[in-house]
Design a protein around this motif. Structure first.
Motif, mmCIF file in Angstrom:
data_model
loop_
_atom_site.group_PDB
_atom_site.id
_atom_site.type_symbol
_atom_site.label_atom_id
_atom_site.label_comp_id
_atom_site.label_asym_id
_atom_site.label_seq_id
_atom_site.Cartn_x
_atom_site.Cartn_y
_atom_site.Cartn_z
ATOM 1 N N GLY A 44 0.909 -1.278 0.199
ATOM 2 C CA GLY A 44 -0.072 0.060 -0.199
ATOM 3 C C GLY A 44 0.965 1.270 0.063
ATOM 4 O O GLY A 44 1.960 1.328 0.412
ATOM 5 N N GLU A 45 0.492 2.383 -0.642
ATOM 6 C CA GLU A 45 1.132 3.376 -0.552
ATOM 7 C C GLU A 45 1.433 3.879 0.719
ATOM 8 O O GLU A 45 0.605 4.195 1.377
ATOM 9 N N GLU A 46 2.792 4.397 0.943
ATOM 10 C CA GLU A 46 3.058 4.967 2.316
ATOM 11 C C GLU A 46 2.275 6.110 2.503
ATOM 12 O O GLU A 46 2.323 6.984 1.750
ATOM 13 N N GLY A 47 1.852 6.237 3.983
ATOM 14 C CA GLY A 47 1.057 7.330 4.303
ATOM 15 C C GLY A 47 -0.297 7.409 3.992
ATOM 16 O O GLY A 47 -1.004 8.275 4.523
ATOM 17 N N LYS A 48 -0.733 6.582 3.001
ATOM 18 C CA LYS A 48 -2.144 6.763 2.695
ATOM 19 C C LYS A 48 -2.814 5.525 3.674
ATOM 20 O O LYS A 48 -4.157 5.775 3.700
ATOM 21 N N MET A 49 -2.217 4.691 3.975
ATOM 22 C CA MET A 49 -2.944 3.623 4.992
ATOM 23 C C MET A 49 -2.111 3.205 5.845
ATOM 24 O O MET A 49 -1.060 2.468 5.682
ATOM 25 N N GLU A 50 -2.367 3.657 7.345
ATOM 26 C CA GLU A 50 -1.575 3.416 8.271
ATOM 27 C C GLU A 50 -2.177 2.808 9.376
ATOM 28 O O GLU A 50 -3.466 3.140 9.387
ATOM 29 N N TRP A 51 -1.962 2.190 10.396
ATOM 30 C CA TRP A 51 -2.496 1.673 11.566
ATOM 31 C C TRP A 51 -3.623 0.745 10.889
ATOM 32 O O TRP A 51 -4.728 0.876 11.351
ATOM 33 N N VAL A 52 -3.186 -0.202 10.125
ATOM 34 C CA VAL A 52 -4.382 -1.102 9.780
ATOM 35 C C VAL A 52 -4.619 -2.191 10.958
ATOM 36 O O VAL A 52 -3.667 -2.908 11.426
ATOM 37 N N TRP A 53 -6.029 -2.568 11.282
ATOM 38 C CA TRP A 53 -6.495 -3.213 12.388
ATOM 39 C C TRP A 53 -7.063 -4.546 11.654
ATOM 40 O O TRP A 53 -7.294 -5.754 12.561
ATOM 41 N N ALA A 54 -7.605 -4.497 10.786
ATOM 42 C CA ALA A 54 -8.452 -5.361 10.176
ATOM 43 C C ALA A 54 -8.408 -5.733 8.648
ATOM 44 O O ALA A 54 -8.158 -4.734 8.035
ATOM 45 N N LEU A 55 -8.415 -6.908 7.868
ATOM 46 C CA LEU A 55 -8.290 -7.144 6.696
ATOM 47 C C LEU A 55 -9.245 -8.343 6.293
ATOM 48 O O LEU A 55 -9.459 -9.404 7.312
ATOM 49 N N ALA A 56 -9.752 -8.318 5.239
ATOM 50 C CA ALA A 56 -10.752 -9.559 4.884
ATOM 51 C C ALA A 56 -10.800 -9.485 3.210
ATOM 52 O O ALA A 56 -11.042 -8.308 2.618
ATOM 53 N N PHE A 57 -10.407 -10.594 2.587
ATOM 54 C CA PHE A 57 -10.644 -10.665 1.225
ATOM 55 C C PHE A 57 -11.879 -11.099 0.671
ATOM 56 O O PHE A 57 -12.737 -11.539 1.521
ATOM 57 N N SER A 58 -12.578 -10.458 -0.430
ATOM 58 C CA SER A 58 -13.759 -10.939 -0.716
ATOM 59 C C SER A 58 -13.875 -12.472 -1.478
ATOM 60 O O SER A 58 -12.806 -13.020 -1.720
ATOM 61 N N PRO A 59 -15.036 -13.203 -1.445
ATOM 62 C CA PRO A 59 -14.964 -14.542 -1.746
ATOM 63 C C PRO A 59 -14.348 -14.912 -3.078
ATOM 64 O O PRO A 59 -13.740 -15.918 -2.998
#
Length: 143
Positions: A44-59
């Motif tokens: 992910g682009e640095e500075g655009k998305m920080e402190w991620v706490w959750a992830l999920a792929f679509s089916p």
């Protein structure tokens, strides 16, 4: 023993999601998508998305939902990491959990605000707000 160790994040990893032969990891420094051999497919682009706490792929493994500490849920294209949609927070609330419905038509998420929100992934309209967790954060959602 089928284990794998990869290096890429410079801060702790808070979330991991699997889909087919892909692994997504998220932490204080953003999101990285890996293939099964441990090679980075994109970051992910640095500075655009920080402190991620959750992830999920679509089916179908074509999209990755990302919940962050600012209360945003971003949907990224798995092919190149491009942002498809950003659901902005209504109130300051860290997103701890995201989940696609089995058919991929809905996306649910919750966090420190104590609510679960359900969105339509075709129209990107909010379908429902499920309040009720008044004394604790929502840490998990599932369909």
């Amino acid at each position: 023993d089928a284990s794998c160790s990869v290096k890429g994040h410079i801060s702790p990893v808070n979330a991991i999601a699997l889909c087919g032969e892909m692994v997504a990891t998220g932490g204080g420094d953003g999101v990285i998508l890996w293939d099964q051999s441990g090679e980075v497919r994109w970051e992910g682009e640095e500075g655009k998305m920080e402190w991620v706490w959750a992830l999920a792929f679509s089916p179908n493994c074509k999209h990755l939902a990302v919940g962050d500490a600012h209360g945003c849920v971003s949907v990224l294209g798995v092919g190149n990491g491009a942002t498809i949609r950003v659901i902005q927070p209504v109130q300051a609330s860290r997103i701890y959990t995201v989940c696609y419905s089995p058919d991929g038509l809905r996306l649910a998420f919750g966090g420190s605000g104590g609510e679960v929100k359900v969105w339509d992934t075709g129209t990107w309209e909010e379908l429902r707000v499920l309040p009720g967790h008044t004394t604790a954060a929502v840490r998990a959602v599932a369909f």
